[in-house]
Design a protein around this motif. Sequence first.
Motif, PDB file in Angstrom:
ATOM      1  N   GLY A 160       0.752  -1.220  -0.037  1.00 31.94           N
ATOM      2  CA  GLY A 160      -0.147  -0.094  -0.100  1.00 31.94           C
ATOM      3  C   GLY A 160       0.970   1.385   0.094  1.00 31.94           C
ATOM      4  N   HIS A 161       0.196   2.455   0.278  1.00 33.14           N
ATOM      5  CA  HIS A 161       0.908   3.730   0.239  1.00 33.14           C
ATOM      6  C   HIS A 161       1.325   4.127   1.625  1.00 33.14           C
ATOM      7  CE1 HIS A 161      -0.401   4.220  -3.988  1.00 33.14           C
ATOM      8  NE2 HIS A 161      -1.600   4.284  -3.662  1.00 33.14           N
ATOM      9  N   ALA A 162       2.238   4.980   1.498  1.00 30.46           N
ATOM     10  CA  ALA A 162       2.948   5.410   2.961  1.00 30.46           C
ATOM     11  C   ALA A 162       1.951   6.597   3.333  1.00 30.46           C
ATOM     12  CB  ALA A 162       4.264   6.057   2.746  1.00 30.46           C
ATOM     13  N   ASN A 217      -9.403   8.572   0.321  1.00 32.87           N
ATOM     14  CA  ASN A 217      -8.468   7.408   0.852  1.00 32.87           C
ATOM     15  C   ASN A 217      -7.492   7.047  -0.059  1.00 32.87           C
ATOM     16  OD1 ASN A 217      -8.464   4.288   0.012  1.00 32.87           O
ATOM     17  ND2 ASN A 217     -10.584   5.334  -0.047  1.00 32.87           N
ATOM     18  N   ALA A 218      -6.624   6.843   0.153  1.00 26.65           N
ATOM     19  CA  ALA A 218      -5.506   6.205  -0.918  1.00 26.65           C
ATOM     20  C   ALA A 218      -4.741   5.064   0.048  1.00 26.65           C
ATOM     21  CB  ALA A 218      -4.440   7.144  -1.493  1.00 26.65           C
ATOM     22  N   ARG A 233       1.174  21.200  -1.154  1.00 24.77           N
ATOM     23  CA  ARG A 233       1.211  19.868  -1.988  1.00 24.77           C
ATOM     24  C   ARG A 233      -0.061  19.020  -1.699  1.00 24.77           C
ATOM     25  NH1 ARG A 233       6.340  20.359   0.443  1.00 24.77           N
ATOM     26  NH2 ARG A 233       5.604  19.100   2.199  1.00 24.77           N
ATOM     27  N   PRO A 234      -0.212  17.794  -2.222  1.00 26.86           N
ATOM     28  CA  PRO A 234      -1.375  16.985  -2.056  1.00 26.86           C
ATOM     29  C   PRO A 234      -1.415  16.720  -0.688  1.00 26.86           C
ATOM     30  CG  PRO A 234      -0.528  16.351  -4.265  1.00 26.86           C
ATOM     31  CD  PRO A 234       0.690  17.386  -3.580  1.00 26.86           C
ATOM     32  N   ALA A 235      -2.513  16.440  -0.019  1.00 28.10           N
ATOM     33  CA  ALA A 235      -2.531  16.170   1.334  1.00 28.10           C
ATOM     34  C   ALA A 235      -2.217  14.637   1.580  1.00 28.10           C
ATOM     35  CB  ALA A 235      -3.964  16.145   2.035  1.00 28.10           C
ATOM     36  N   LEU A 236      -2.508  13.753   0.715  1.00 31.68           N
ATOM     37  CA  LEU A 236      -2.254  12.222   0.520  1.00 31.68           C
ATOM     38  C   LEU A 236      -0.834  12.073  -0.168  1.00 31.68           C
ATOM     39  CD1 LEU A 236      -5.625  10.728  -0.636  1.00 31.68           C
ATOM     40  CD2 LEU A 236      -4.496  11.218   1.930  1.00 31.68           C
ATOM     41  N   THR A 237      -0.076  11.247   0.507  1.00 31.75           N
ATOM     42  CA  THR A 237       1.223  10.746  -0.131  1.00 31.75           C
ATOM     43  C   THR A 237       0.885  10.503  -1.790  1.00 31.75           C
ATOM     44  OG1 THR A 237       1.952  10.090   2.090  1.00 31.75           O
ATOM     45  CG2 THR A 237       3.202   9.232  -0.088  1.00 31.75           C
ATOM     46  N   ALA A 238       0.009   9.788  -1.847  1.00 32.41           N
ATOM     47  CA  ALA A 238      -0.232   9.173  -3.335  1.00 32.41           C
ATOM     48  C   ALA A 238      -0.809  10.073  -4.294  1.00 32.41           C
ATOM     49  CB  ALA A 238      -1.117   8.034  -3.233  1.00 32.41           C
ATOM     50  N   GLY A 239      -1.163  11.489  -3.752  1.00 30.10           N
ATOM     51  CA  GLY A 239      -1.783  12.309  -4.463  1.00 30.10           C
ATOM     52  C   GLY A 239      -3.279  12.152  -4.791  1.00 30.10           C
ATOM     53  N   VAL A 240      -3.646  11.597  -5.748  1.00 30.20           N
ATOM     54  CA  VAL A 240      -5.335  11.274  -5.992  1.00 30.20           C
ATOM     55  C   VAL A 240      -5.555   9.864  -4.941  1.00 30.20           C
ATOM     56  CG1 VAL A 240      -6.760  10.413  -7.618  1.00 30.20           C
ATOM     57  CG2 VAL A 240      -5.097  12.429  -8.316  1.00 30.20           C
ATOM     58  N   GLY A 241      -6.785  10.329  -4.512  1.00 30.63           N
ATOM     59  CA  GLY A 241      -7.361   9.213  -3.761  1.00 30.63           C
ATOM     60  C   GLY A 241      -8.699   9.025  -4.141  1.00 30.63           C
TER      61      GLY A 241
END
Length: 506
Positions: free
Chosen positions: A59-61, A74-75, A210-218
């Motif tokens: 999964g993502h960090a 979520n991502a 920057r995006p709030a999620l590490t993966a960017g898009v969720g």
Amino acid sequence: MRPRAGASLEVQLGPLRLRNPVVMASGTFGYGLDLRGIVEPQWVGAVVTKGLSLEPWTGHAPPRLVETPAGLVNAIGLENPGVEAFVQHVLPQLSATGATIIANIVGKQVEEYAQVARRLDGTGAVAAFEINISCPNVKEGGATFATSPVTAARVVAAVRAVTRRPIFVKLAPMGADPVEVARASAAVGADGFTVANTYPALVIDTRSGRPALTAGVGGLSGPAVRPLSVRLASEVYRATGMPIIGSGGVETIRDALEYFLAGARAVAVGTATFHRPTAALEIVEGLRDHLETAGAASFEAWLDSVVPRVERRPAPEEQAFRFLQQTGAVLEGHFQLSSGLHSDRYVEKFRLLERPGVAEAMVRLLALRLLDLPAEVVVGPATGGILLAYELARQLGVSRAFFTERVGGRMQVRRGFSLPPGARVLLVEDVVTTGGSVMETAEAVEEAGGQVVGIGCLIDRSGGRFAPPVPFRPLVRLELRTHPPEACPLCEQGIPLSDPGSRRIR
């Protein structure tokens, strides 16, 4: 909060019978054991597991969850321990509760979906599968299979080949038209649909820019998406008449009723569980109250009284025949065919091909017959084959397509087209009468270094006489009476002869 007795809430979801129409959505209830003591897995209609892959996924960090005013983005990245660890350590405990288990499966390759399904099917503990072809927050797998109806159908067909258990396809709200994905999936063995997955979303941290999620898009879930997914559920139901699990923003009995009235036969509770763990059980109780108020003896009786039944989508061949009728592609009269034979009917394929929407739909139906052929290039004889080859390649996800031409009476590969040695080639033709043109094309392809792996066509009017040495998959078989010119009853009757073919054009 144990459900109380009352009107029957059982529901038939295609081949699957549920004790009630409220299921726990994938990814929001873990593997069904985390909330024991609050929500017992056997109290809801089914537990849809967190996504399972062939090998463990990390999964993502973090951060990988962020709240919005009306939901959650979520991502997670489909983090899971892999199917083998699930089978060994989790499935026995979940199965022992008596819960109905729907396994959500994911993969980076089509074959991985089939392998996961085969392993789970062999346990005998899983009641059905939910195929995730539409996760918006993984870079490989997931969403890539929802980009076209045919690529989605390829996954469904692979899973169907290894199990007889019910298959529900989790449709993507974005990308390819979910209705067309549903139709294509149904044609290759899907039993129903979950409508819909989360919506691609981006949240930006205004402090960092920057995006709030590490993966960017969720993926956006929760109340904000409910009206969108209710609309999709309604459209898919009206187009297919097949069982639907409504998913997206189900927090209260009112939300569930919206989905039921739109055509869903069950609902999945997801994001609500995070802030109200008993939300699913509250909806079960609210539904029982609703049935008592409505004077309904059972949920199914109420559902049948308020939601009109929709006929199932006809089989692909029947759909193709309807297109032939609608476009007037089958002409009656006295015709000389490209084979030299005479007939009282002629298929004017350009009545189909001149309409892009019809041509696209017909080629999609044909593509569903060709999913298992490992093509790297699609080739069609001129002239109709040009259009078909390019459209078929697009729908199958094949990167190359070209056409052959007749020069000096002989089919040839020209215009700089070339094939690497051993390239796997799928041939496509519009109408096959004797198969002469397509076999000439096969010869030209082999001379150019390619290997023909199969032949598809829209209409086979050979009467079974065309039997090539490779798989031959026509969309429609159309029986037409033919006569040699010297023994043609139409000629004897003096009916004027028409020669609409193009093979004799040099």
